[in-house]
Motif scaffolding. Structure first.
Motif, PDB file in Angstrom:
ATOM      1  N   SER A 224       0.683  -1.075   0.017  1.00 30.42           N
ATOM      2  CA  SER A 224       0.081  -0.015  -0.034  1.00 30.42           C
ATOM      3  C   SER A 224       0.823   1.048   0.089  1.00 30.42           C
ATOM      4  O   SER A 224       0.484   2.144  -0.900  1.00 30.42           O
ATOM      5  CB  SER A 224      -0.925  -0.045   1.232  1.00 30.42           C
ATOM      6  OG  SER A 224      -0.236  -0.016   2.713  1.00 30.42           O
ATOM      7  N   ASP A 225       1.887   1.496   0.629  1.00 29.75           N
ATOM      8  CA  ASP A 225       2.814   2.432   0.919  1.00 29.75           C
ATOM      9  C   ASP A 225       3.765   2.455  -0.486  1.00 29.75           C
ATOM     10  O   ASP A 225       4.002   3.582  -1.042  1.00 29.75           O
ATOM     11  CB  ASP A 225       3.772   2.800   2.186  1.00 29.75           C
ATOM     12  CG  ASP A 225       3.075   2.834   3.232  1.00 29.75           C
ATOM     13  OD1 ASP A 225       1.975   3.839   3.221  1.00 29.75           O
ATOM     14  OD2 ASP A 225       3.157   2.310   4.475  1.00 29.75           O
ATOM     15  N   GLY A 226       3.911   1.489  -0.977  1.00 35.44           N
ATOM     16  CA  GLY A 226       4.640   1.430  -2.450  1.00 35.44           C
ATOM     17  C   GLY A 226       3.757   2.049  -3.350  1.00 35.44           C
ATOM     18  O   GLY A 226       4.225   2.739  -4.218  1.00 35.44           O
ATOM     19  N   PHE A 227       2.561   1.713  -3.271  1.00 32.31           N
ATOM     20  CA  PHE A 227       1.505   2.365  -4.400  1.00 32.31           C
ATOM     21  C   PHE A 227       1.401   3.573  -4.233  1.00 32.31           C
ATOM     22  O   PHE A 227       1.113   4.595  -5.139  1.00 32.31           O
ATOM     23  CB  PHE A 227       0.343   1.339  -4.539  1.00 32.31           C
ATOM     24  CG  PHE A 227       0.355  -0.007  -5.360  1.00 32.31           C
ATOM     25  CD1 PHE A 227       0.932   0.220  -6.543  1.00 32.31           C
ATOM     26  CD2 PHE A 227       0.188  -1.085  -4.596  1.00 32.31           C
ATOM     27  CE1 PHE A 227       0.848  -0.965  -7.329  1.00 32.31           C
ATOM     28  CE2 PHE A 227       0.232  -2.217  -5.151  1.00 32.31           C
ATOM     29  CZ  PHE A 227       0.716  -2.184  -6.702  1.00 32.31           C
ATOM     30  N   ARG A 228       1.568   4.179  -2.862  1.00 36.16           N
ATOM     31  CA  ARG A 228       1.255   5.308  -2.493  1.00 36.16           C
ATOM     32  C   ARG A 228       2.409   6.370  -2.820  1.00 36.16           C
ATOM     33  O   ARG A 228       2.383   7.257  -3.650  1.00 36.16           O
ATOM     34  CB  ARG A 228       1.040   5.919  -1.218  1.00 36.16           C
ATOM     35  CG  ARG A 228      -0.171   5.189  -0.642  1.00 36.16           C
ATOM     36  CD  ARG A 228      -0.431   5.651   0.928  1.00 36.16           C
ATOM     37  NE  ARG A 228      -0.342   6.994   1.141  1.00 36.16           N
ATOM     38  CZ  ARG A 228      -0.422   7.665   2.496  1.00 36.16           C
ATOM     39  NH1 ARG A 228      -0.704   6.900   3.524  1.00 36.16           N
ATOM     40  NH2 ARG A 228      -0.467   8.858   2.522  1.00 36.16           N
ATOM     41  N   ILE A 229       3.638   5.567  -2.831  1.00 35.16           N
ATOM     42  CA  ILE A 229       4.889   6.490  -3.364  1.00 35.16           C
ATOM     43  C   ILE A 229       4.865   6.368  -4.801  1.00 35.16           C
ATOM     44  O   ILE A 229       5.246   7.572  -5.360  1.00 35.16           O
ATOM     45  CB  ILE A 229       6.221   5.621  -2.774  1.00 35.16           C
ATOM     46  CG1 ILE A 229       6.170   5.812  -1.472  1.00 35.16           C
ATOM     47  CG2 ILE A 229       7.437   6.099  -3.369  1.00 35.16           C
ATOM     48  CD1 ILE A 229       7.235   4.731  -0.736  1.00 35.16           C
ATOM     49  N   LEU A 230       4.409   5.442  -5.410  1.00 33.27           N
ATOM     50  CA  LEU A 230       4.420   5.322  -6.820  1.00 33.27           C
ATOM     51  C   LEU A 230       3.262   6.658  -7.578  1.00 33.27           C
ATOM     52  O   LEU A 230       3.743   7.359  -8.159  1.00 33.27           O
ATOM     53  CB  LEU A 230       3.852   3.995  -7.470  1.00 33.27           C
ATOM     54  CG  LEU A 230       3.957   3.882  -8.969  1.00 33.27           C
ATOM     55  CD1 LEU A 230       5.182   4.313  -9.623  1.00 33.27           C
ATOM     56  CD2 LEU A 230       3.240   2.476  -9.393  1.00 33.27           C
ATOM     57  N   GLY A 231       2.281   6.476  -6.842  1.00 30.99           N
ATOM     58  CA  GLY A 231       1.239   7.517  -7.042  1.00 30.99           C
ATOM     59  C   GLY A 231       1.897   9.113  -6.924  1.00 30.99           C
ATOM     60  O   GLY A 231       1.646  10.143  -7.634  1.00 30.99           O
ATOM     61  N   MET A 232       2.731   9.303  -5.798  1.00 35.54           N
ATOM     62  CA  MET A 232       3.415  10.565  -5.787  1.00 35.54           C
ATOM     63  C   MET A 232       4.373  10.842  -6.800  1.00 35.54           C
ATOM     64  O   MET A 232       4.315  11.934  -7.303  1.00 35.54           O
ATOM     65  CB  MET A 232       4.184  10.649  -4.022  1.00 35.54           C
ATOM     66  CG  MET A 232       4.798  11.873  -4.094  1.00 35.54           C
ATOM     67  SD  MET A 232       4.026  13.279  -4.043  1.00 35.54           S
ATOM     68  CE  MET A 232       3.268  13.159  -2.563  1.00 35.54           C
ATOM     69  N   ILE A 233       4.984   9.826  -7.115  1.00 33.24           N
ATOM     70  CA  ILE A 233       6.077   9.971  -8.315  1.00 33.24           C
ATOM     71  C   ILE A 233       5.388  10.460  -9.715  1.00 33.24           C
ATOM     72  O   ILE A 233       5.673  11.510 -10.304  1.00 33.24           O
ATOM     73  CB  ILE A 233       6.706   8.574  -8.546  1.00 33.24           C
ATOM     74  CG1 ILE A 233       7.767   8.346  -7.390  1.00 33.24           C
ATOM     75  CG2 ILE A 233       7.765   8.978  -9.750  1.00 33.24           C
ATOM     76  CD1 ILE A 233       8.439   7.154  -7.460  1.00 33.24           C
TER      77      ILE A 233
END
Length: 339
Positions: A224-233
């Protein structure tokens, strides 16, 4: 061991004040590790104020941090990004050491990171994680970090190897010009993009990384945090590189439109008829959407340029980091990367 305070005092002219250095530790339910983190940084940097910002812990984190000698403050909005925003707003210093409170980072590396920042006038020094322990840095996390770091550096510049480290040294100029818009763990991505986008002088040092002690659990949720970071990128690319972002969309929709439209056009040339009208309408719509996307990219690119200029002026309005001329031989001084 040469402490940074001794090093600074030796190098400073007699009429120049010593820089103010603080250690900042964001914390949430770290009762098992927080005391050792505070004690380790107290040993590495004597007399340096250590601030622990508690983020609604339900255990003994606050009591143990206070008992270890830290200055404890609180932030009620849940999320590391909110804590970072509060710390950067509240504390005024020349150099800030930011580290997680999970006892996985090497406190003894702090003097070398500070020395690198001071001797080279750097706005950020990254503590790049190095470990041979599988439990400390799981393969999935290593792969995810490499992929996400690769995405960011391919767009904004290849100057760092570990974008997601929780161990950094910042100058006052960085901290007071950092917008801090995220709420969670994606704040590390913001740090990196802010430094790269503004072409700040930055450096990186390898630092030892170890696993959490028994009983301590990570707050990072891998997927979940990995996808949040990807979304931020993706969002940062859209905000900072809109022409690139919308050009990709424009190119993809144009290819789809051409792929669907070419057979319809060939049929029309052969027969004079358009037997697949819905396909023709869809192809026309995709090509039109491609043109609109390119137009949006061109317009937003001009807007982004104005935003970059405003952020650059805000950055330049702050004094440069205190720079010290090294008294060490050149061969023994650490080298800066990417500045």
């Amino acid at each position: 061991m040469l402490y940074i305070e001794d090093h600074v005092t030796t190098l400073l002219p007699s009429d120049q004040r010593a820089p103010k250095i603080v250690v900042l530790i964001p914390c949430y339910n770290e009762e098992i590790t927080i005391a050792s983190v505070v004690q380790d940084f107290r040993a590495a940097l004597p007399e340096t104020p250590i601030y622990v910002y508690d983020n609604n812990s339900t255990d003994q984190t606050v009591a143990r941090a206070q008992a270890a000698g830290a200055i404890v403050r609180t932030e009620s909005l849940q999320g590391k990004g909110y804590v970072i925003r509060r710390m950067f707003s509240d504390i005024d210093a020349d150099f800030y050491i930011l580290v997680d409170g999970d006892a996985t980072y090497e406190a003894a590396a702090a003097p070398a990171m500070l020395r690198l920042a001071m001797e080279n006038g750097l706005d950020m020094v990254n503590g790049a994680r190095v470990t041979d322990r599988v439990d400390a840095y799981r393969r999935g996390h290593v792969l995810g970090n490499r992929v996400l770091t690769g995405l960011v550096t391919s767009v904004f510049g290849r100057r760092l190897s570990d974008m997601l480290t929780g161990y950094r040294v910042f100058s006052r100029r960085f901290v007071k010009s950092f917008p801090a818009l995220s709420s969670g763990f994606e704040t590390e991505t913001e740090f990196t993009v802010h430094a790269l986008e503004q072409a700040m002088p930055i450096g990186e040092l390898p630092t030892r990384y170890v696993e959490r002690p028994p009983g301590s659990t990570s707050k990072l949720k891998t997927y979940s945090d990995g996808f949040r970071i990807l979304g931020m990128i993706i969002n940062l690319v859209k905000q900072e590189r809109p022409l690139m972002f919308f050009s990709i969309i424009s190119g993809l929709t144009l290819l789809c439109g051409i792929g669907l439209g070419v057979p319809v056009v060939l049929d029309f040339f052969r027969t004079g008829l358009v037997p697949r009208l819905p396909t023709a309408v869809l192809a026309t719509g995709l090509v039109t959407l491609s043109a609109f996307s390119m137009g949006c990219g061109l317009i937003l690119d001009s807007v982004a340029l104005g935003r970059r200029e405003a952020k650059r002026l805000a950055y330049l309005a702050l004094p440069a980091p205190l720079r010290l001329e090294s008294a060490l031989p050149a061969s023994s001084a650490p080298s800066a990367a990417g500045h």
